[in-house]
Design a protein around this motif. Structure first.
Motif, PDB file in Angstrom:
ATOM      1  N   ASN A  72       2.066  -2.965  15.026  1.00  0.00           N
ATOM      2  CA  ASN A  72       0.836  -2.293  14.632  1.00  0.00           C
ATOM      3  C   ASN A  72       0.194  -3.009  13.452  1.00  0.00           C
ATOM      4  OD1 ASN A  72      -1.187  -0.301  14.405  1.00  0.00           O
ATOM      5  ND2 ASN A  72       0.025   0.757  12.863  1.00  0.00           N
ATOM      6  N   ASP A  73       1.007  -3.356  12.446  1.00  0.00           N
ATOM      7  CA  ASP A  73       0.463  -4.054  11.287  1.00  0.00           C
ATOM      8  C   ASP A  73      -0.105  -5.409  11.678  1.00  0.00           C
ATOM      9  OD1 ASP A  73       1.229  -1.916   9.756  1.00  0.00           O
ATOM     10  OD2 ASP A  73       3.045  -2.878   8.977  1.00  0.00           O
ATOM     11  N   LEU A  74       0.549  -6.088  12.609  1.00  0.00           N
ATOM     12  CA  LEU A  74       0.128  -7.424  12.996  1.00  0.00           C
ATOM     13  C   LEU A  74      -1.060  -7.402  13.953  1.00  0.00           C
ATOM     14  CD1 LEU A  74       0.812 -10.472  12.915  1.00  0.00           C
ATOM     15  CD2 LEU A  74       2.212 -10.086  14.948  1.00  0.00           C
ATOM     16  N   GLU A  75      -1.008  -6.535  14.985  1.00  0.00           N
ATOM     17  CA  GLU A  75      -2.003  -6.568  16.058  1.00  0.00           C
ATOM     18  C   GLU A  75      -3.125  -5.557  15.905  1.00  0.00           C
ATOM     19  OE1 GLU A  75      -2.090  -8.656  18.745  1.00  0.00           O
ATOM     20  OE2 GLU A  75      -0.382  -9.754  17.929  1.00  0.00           O
ATOM     21  N   PHE A  76      -2.771  -4.297  15.672  1.00  0.00           N
ATOM     22  CA  PHE A  76      -3.754  -3.228  15.798  1.00  0.00           C
ATOM     23  C   PHE A  76      -4.320  -2.752  14.466  1.00  0.00           C
ATOM     24  CE2 PHE A  76      -0.705  -2.652  19.355  1.00  0.00           C
ATOM     25  CZ  PHE A  76      -1.523  -3.136  20.351  1.00  0.00           C
ATOM     26  N   GLY A  77      -3.491  -2.576  13.483  1.00  0.00           N
ATOM     27  CA  GLY A  77      -3.951  -2.109  12.185  1.00  0.00           C
ATOM     28  C   GLY A  77      -4.252  -0.619  12.138  1.00  0.00           C
ATOM     29  N   TYR A  78      -3.595   0.174  12.986  1.00  0.00           N
ATOM     30  CA  TYR A  78      -3.812   1.614  12.942  1.00  0.00           C
ATOM     31  C   TYR A  78      -3.208   2.190  11.672  1.00  0.00           C
ATOM     32  CZ  TYR A  78      -4.964   1.368  17.906  1.00  0.00           C
ATOM     33  OH  TYR A  78      -5.522   1.071  19.103  1.00  0.00           O
ATOM     34  N   LYS A  79      -3.826   3.210  11.138  1.00  0.00           N
ATOM     35  CA  LYS A  79      -3.331   3.894   9.949  1.00  0.00           C
ATOM     36  C   LYS A  79      -3.138   5.369  10.285  1.00  0.00           C
ATOM     37  CE  LYS A  79      -4.049   0.416   7.100  1.00  0.00           C
ATOM     38  NZ  LYS A  79      -2.997  -0.436   6.746  1.00  0.00           N
ATOM     39  N   ALA A  80      -2.239   6.011   9.599  1.00  0.00           N
ATOM     40  CA  ALA A  80      -2.033   7.446   9.778  1.00  0.00           C
ATOM     41  C   ALA A  80      -3.245   8.182   9.217  1.00  0.00           C
ATOM     42  CB  ALA A  80      -0.770   7.893   9.059  1.00  0.00           C
ATOM     43  N   PRO A  81      -3.645   9.299   9.826  1.00  0.00           N
ATOM     44  CA  PRO A  81      -4.805  10.036   9.319  1.00  0.00           C
ATOM     45  C   PRO A  81      -4.538  10.594   7.924  1.00  0.00           C
ATOM     46  CG  PRO A  81      -3.794  11.190  11.168  1.00  0.00           C
ATOM     47  CD  PRO A  81      -3.075   9.909  11.013  1.00  0.00           C
ATOM     48  N   VAL A  82      -5.598  10.635   7.141  1.00  0.00           N
ATOM     49  CA  VAL A  82      -5.517  11.201   5.792  1.00  0.00           C
ATOM     50  C   VAL A  82      -6.389  12.446   5.747  1.00  0.00           C
ATOM     51  CG1 VAL A  82      -4.985   9.015   4.670  1.00  0.00           C
ATOM     52  CG2 VAL A  82      -7.349   9.668   5.010  1.00  0.00           C
ATOM     53  N   ALA A  83      -6.240  13.239   4.690  1.00  0.00           N
ATOM     54  CA  ALA A  83      -6.942  14.513   4.589  1.00  0.00           C
ATOM     55  C   ALA A  83      -8.450  14.326   4.544  1.00  0.00           C
ATOM     56  CB  ALA A  83      -6.474  15.272   3.353  1.00  0.00           C
ATOM     57  N   GLN A  85     -10.242  12.490   6.308  1.00  0.00           N
ATOM     58  CA  GLN A  85     -10.815  12.235   7.631  1.00  0.00           C
ATOM     59  C   GLN A  85     -11.228  13.513   8.351  1.00  0.00           C
ATOM     60  OE1 GLN A  85      -7.418   9.527   8.747  1.00  0.00           O
ATOM     61  NE2 GLN A  85      -9.055   8.690   9.991  1.00  0.00           N
ATOM     62  N   TYR A  86     -10.677  14.640   7.966  1.00  0.00           N
ATOM     63  CA  TYR A  86     -10.938  15.875   8.683  1.00  0.00           C
ATOM     64  C   TYR A  86     -12.191  16.545   8.121  1.00  0.00           C
ATOM     65  CZ  TYR A  86      -6.280  15.212  10.482  1.00  0.00           C
ATOM     66  OH  TYR A  86      -5.175  14.699  11.104  1.00  0.00           O
ATOM     67  N   ILE A  87     -12.920  17.228   8.997  1.00  0.00           N
ATOM     68  CA  ILE A  87     -14.113  17.945   8.564  1.00  0.00           C
ATOM     69  C   ILE A  87     -13.795  19.428   8.483  1.00  0.00           C
ATOM     70  CG2 ILE A  87     -15.713  16.230   9.444  1.00  0.00           C
ATOM     71  CD1 ILE A  87     -16.094  17.932  11.894  1.00  0.00           C
TER      72      ILE A  87
END
Length: 180
Positions: A72-83, A85-87
């Motif tokens: 993920n770090d090498l290819e995609f770069g996804y991150k866990a959601p943080v507070a 981000q929510y509406i």
């Protein structure tokens, strides 16, 4: 007390049998104790094998998680959601919306099935409003049959064909062989 040789032999044999019986009972108890220890050892071996299997699975899972994290770090770069981000609600969601810009595609519209022109009211049942208690055609803003006519001649022809097909399929013909 007069002990004869036969009586001495009998007492000797009886005492030998008592000693052998006592040794047999002692040996049986010892064998059962060893069997119990073997059974306990087998139970511990089963538990240890289950622990080993669990730890192997845990190790493989964690190593897979590490491999996935590295991928993920090498290819995609996804991150866990943080507070952040929510509406909080609909208003905040509506504030994120923007008006359609030039060249934007038209909004998606849903299909509307209209009743065929040949049938006056409706197909099977009239749609009745649960609030007003009137049929859908009697409600304000409803499209009537007269307004529907003249919209698209091709569509009207398809509606007439569908109505004719519906009438033909609804008619049941009894075979001559069944009458006799």
């Amino acid at each position: 007390m007069n002990l004869t040789s036969d009586r001495v032999r009998s007492i000797g044999w009886i005492s030998a049998l008592v000693v052998c019986g006592a040794m047999t009972v002692g040996l049986t108890l010892r064998v059962n104790a060893v069997k119990s220890q073997v059974h306990d050892a087998e139970k511990r071996m089963v538990w240890v094998q289950r622990d080993i299997d669990f730890l192997e699975t845990e190790f493989q899972t964690r190593s897979n998680q590490q491999a996935l994290r590295q991928l993920n770090d090498l290819e995609f770069g996804y991150k866990a959601p943080v507070a952040a981000q929510y509406i909080e609600g609909e208003r905040q969601l509506a504030a994120l919306g923007m008006p359609a810009g030039p060249g934007a595609p038209a909004p998606i519209r849903y299909a509307n099935a209209e009743a065929p022109a040949g049938e006056g009211g409706g197909s099977l049942l009239a749609m009745v409003s649960p609030v007003a208690g009137a049929t859908a055609a009697a409600l304000p803003g409803a499209v009537t049959g007269a307004e529907r006519e003249g919209r698209d001649p091709e569509r009207e022809a398809l509606a007439r064909d569908a109505a004719a097909l519906g009438k033909r399929l609804a008619h049941i013909e009894v075979a001559e062989a069944a009458k006799q």
